[in-house]
Design a protein around this motif. Structure first.
Motif, PDB file in Angstrom:
ATOM      1  N   GLU A   1       0.828  -1.209   0.000  1.00 28.49           N
ATOM      2  CA  GLU A   1       0.000   0.000   0.000  1.00 28.49           C
ATOM      3  C   GLU A   1       0.862   1.258   0.000  1.00 28.49           C
ATOM      4  O   GLU A   1       0.542   2.242  -0.665  1.00 28.49           O
ATOM      5  N   ARG A   2       1.954   1.239   0.746  1.00 25.78           N
ATOM      6  CA  ARG A   2       2.849   2.396   0.756  1.00 25.78           C
ATOM      7  C   ARG A   2       3.501   2.609  -0.604  1.00 25.78           C
ATOM      8  O   ARG A   2       3.686   3.738  -1.050  1.00 25.78           O
ATOM      9  N   VAL A   3       3.851   1.519  -1.269  1.00 23.79           N
ATOM     10  CA  VAL A   3       4.436   1.624  -2.608  1.00 23.79           C
ATOM     11  C   VAL A   3       3.411   2.207  -3.575  1.00 23.79           C
ATOM     12  O   VAL A   3       3.723   3.114  -4.360  1.00 23.79           O
ATOM     13  N   LEU A   4       2.173   1.718  -3.520  1.00 25.12           N
ATOM     14  CA  LEU A   4       1.128   2.240  -4.387  1.00 25.12           C
ATOM     15  C   LEU A   4       0.868   3.721  -4.123  1.00 25.12           C
ATOM     16  O   LEU A   4       0.685   4.508  -5.049  1.00 25.12           O
ATOM     17  N   ARG A   5       0.877   4.114  -2.859  1.00 22.89           N
ATOM     18  CA  ARG A   5       0.654   5.522  -2.519  1.00 22.89           C
ATOM     19  C   ARG A   5       1.789   6.387  -3.031  1.00 22.89           C
ATOM     20  O   ARG A   5       1.559   7.468  -3.579  1.00 22.89           O
ATOM     21  N   ALA A   6       3.016   5.914  -2.875  1.00 26.00           N
ATOM     22  CA  ALA A   6       4.162   6.683  -3.364  1.00 26.00           C
ATOM     23  C   ALA A   6       4.107   6.830  -4.879  1.00 26.00           C
ATOM     24  O   ALA A   6       4.390   7.914  -5.419  1.00 26.00           O
ATOM     25  N   GLU A   7       3.736   5.766  -5.580  1.00 24.10           N
ATOM     26  CA  GLU A   7       3.621   5.840  -7.039  1.00 24.10           C
ATOM     27  C   GLU A   7       2.519   6.808  -7.459  1.00 24.10           C
ATOM     28  O   GLU A   7       2.699   7.604  -8.384  1.00 24.10           O
ATOM     29  N   ALA A   8       1.378   6.758  -6.769  1.00 17.01           N
ATOM     30  CA  ALA A   8       0.273   7.662  -7.102  1.00 17.01           C
ATOM     31  C   ALA A   8       0.656   9.111  -6.825  1.00 17.01           C
ATOM     32  O   ALA A   8       0.346  10.011  -7.617  1.00 17.01           O
ATOM     33  N   GLU A   9       1.347   9.362  -5.706  1.00 15.95           N
ATOM     34  CA  GLU A   9       1.788  10.720  -5.400  1.00 15.95           C
ATOM     35  C   GLU A   9       2.802  11.208  -6.420  1.00 15.95           C
ATOM     36  O   GLU A   9       2.783  12.374  -6.803  1.00 15.95           O
ATOM     37  N   HIS A  10       3.668  10.318  -6.873  1.00 16.81           N
ATOM     38  CA  HIS A  10       4.654  10.700  -7.887  1.00 16.81           C
ATOM     39  C   HIS A  10       3.955  11.054  -9.200  1.00 16.81           C
ATOM     40  O   HIS A  10       4.282  12.060  -9.832  1.00 16.81           O
ATOM     41  N   ARG A  11       2.988  10.236  -9.603  1.00 19.14           N
ATOM     42  CA  ARG A  11       2.260  10.527 -10.834  1.00 19.14           C
ATOM     43  C   ARG A  11       1.488  11.840 -10.717  1.00 19.14           C
ATOM     44  O   ARG A  11       1.440  12.631 -11.657  1.00 19.14           O
ATOM     45  N   LEU A  12       0.886  12.069  -9.542  1.00 14.09           N
ATOM     46  CA  LEU A  12       0.163  13.308  -9.330  1.00 14.09           C
ATOM     47  C   LEU A  12       1.106  14.496  -9.362  1.00 14.09           C
ATOM     48  O   LEU A  12       0.790  15.547  -9.924  1.00 14.09           O
ATOM     49  N   ASP A  13       2.281  14.329  -8.779  1.00 18.56           N
ATOM     50  CA  ASP A  13       3.274  15.396  -8.792  1.00 18.56           C
ATOM     51  C   ASP A  13       3.712  15.705 -10.217  1.00 18.56           C
ATOM     52  O   ASP A  13       3.864  16.859 -10.597  1.00 18.56           O
TER      53      ASP A  13
ATOM     54  N   ARG B   1     -10.727  12.480  -8.161  1.00 21.27           N
ATOM     55  CA  ARG B   1     -11.215  11.247  -8.769  1.00 21.27           C
ATOM     56  C   ARG B   1     -10.065  10.465  -9.420  1.00 21.27           C
ATOM     57  O   ARG B   1      -9.960   9.253  -9.275  1.00 21.27           O
ATOM     58  N   GLN B   2      -9.198  11.179 -10.147  1.00 19.48           N
ATOM     59  CA  GLN B   2      -8.065  10.516 -10.794  1.00 19.48           C
ATOM     60  C   GLN B   2      -7.110   9.924  -9.780  1.00 19.48           C
ATOM     61  O   GLN B   2      -6.593   8.824  -9.961  1.00 19.48           O
ATOM     62  N   LEU B   3      -6.885  10.650  -8.681  1.00 16.72           N
ATOM     63  CA  LEU B   3      -6.017  10.125  -7.627  1.00 16.72           C
ATOM     64  C   LEU B   3      -6.608   8.853  -7.036  1.00 16.72           C
ATOM     65  O   LEU B   3      -5.895   7.867  -6.808  1.00 16.72           O
ATOM     66  N   GLY B   4      -7.927   8.849  -6.803  1.00 21.02           N
ATOM     67  CA  GLY B   4      -8.574   7.656  -6.259  1.00 21.02           C
ATOM     68  C   GLY B   4      -8.476   6.458  -7.184  1.00 21.02           C
ATOM     69  O   GLY B   4      -8.293   5.333  -6.741  1.00 21.02           O
ATOM     70  N   LEU B   5      -8.611   6.703  -8.473  1.00 19.15           N
ATOM     71  CA  LEU B   5      -8.499   5.599  -9.428  1.00 19.15           C
ATOM     72  C   LEU B   5      -7.082   5.043  -9.486  1.00 19.15           C
ATOM     73  O   LEU B   5      -6.890   3.836  -9.652  1.00 19.15           O
TER      74      LEU B   5
END
Length: 102
Positions: free
Chosen positions: A32-44, A96-100
């Motif tokens: 879950e932490r890896v997925l969150r870091a990847e999502a935050e990186h993509r959002l950044d 919404r995109q972050l949640g997906l």
């Protein structure tokens, strides 16, 4: 003697099951932490083009004082924005995109 042996076996079996459960939960937490870091990186990366470079690296007292960390905090907080010029649909689309992604 037999009762003591049964208690030892039951205790060791229970301890082993608890250890397996802890290991499984740790693996889940790490993924879950890896997925969150990847999502935050993509959002950044997605917001890096829309945010001016002068404001990207800026740290103010309010952001340091809040318990929220990472880029997701920027998506979920609205600060000092003129209500007339703010497009709520864009903000909801980012959330919404972050949640997906997560």
């Amino acid at each position: 003697m037999c009762i003591l042996l049964l208690l030892v076996i039951a205790s060791s079996t229970g301890r082993r099951a608890a250890e397996r459960h802890e290991r499984r939960q740790f693996l889940w937490l790490a993924s879950e932490r890896v997925l969150r870091a990847e999502a935050e990186h993509r959002l950044d990366m997605a917001t890096a083009t829309s945010v001016p470079p002068s404001k990207r690296g800026r740290v103010d007292a309010e952001s340091v004082a809040t318990p929220c960390t990472g880029v997701t905090c920027e998506v979920f907080t609205i600060r000092n924005i003129d209500p007339e010029s703010y497009a709520i649909e864009d903000h909801l689309q980012q959330i919404r995109q972050l949640g997906l992604k997560e």
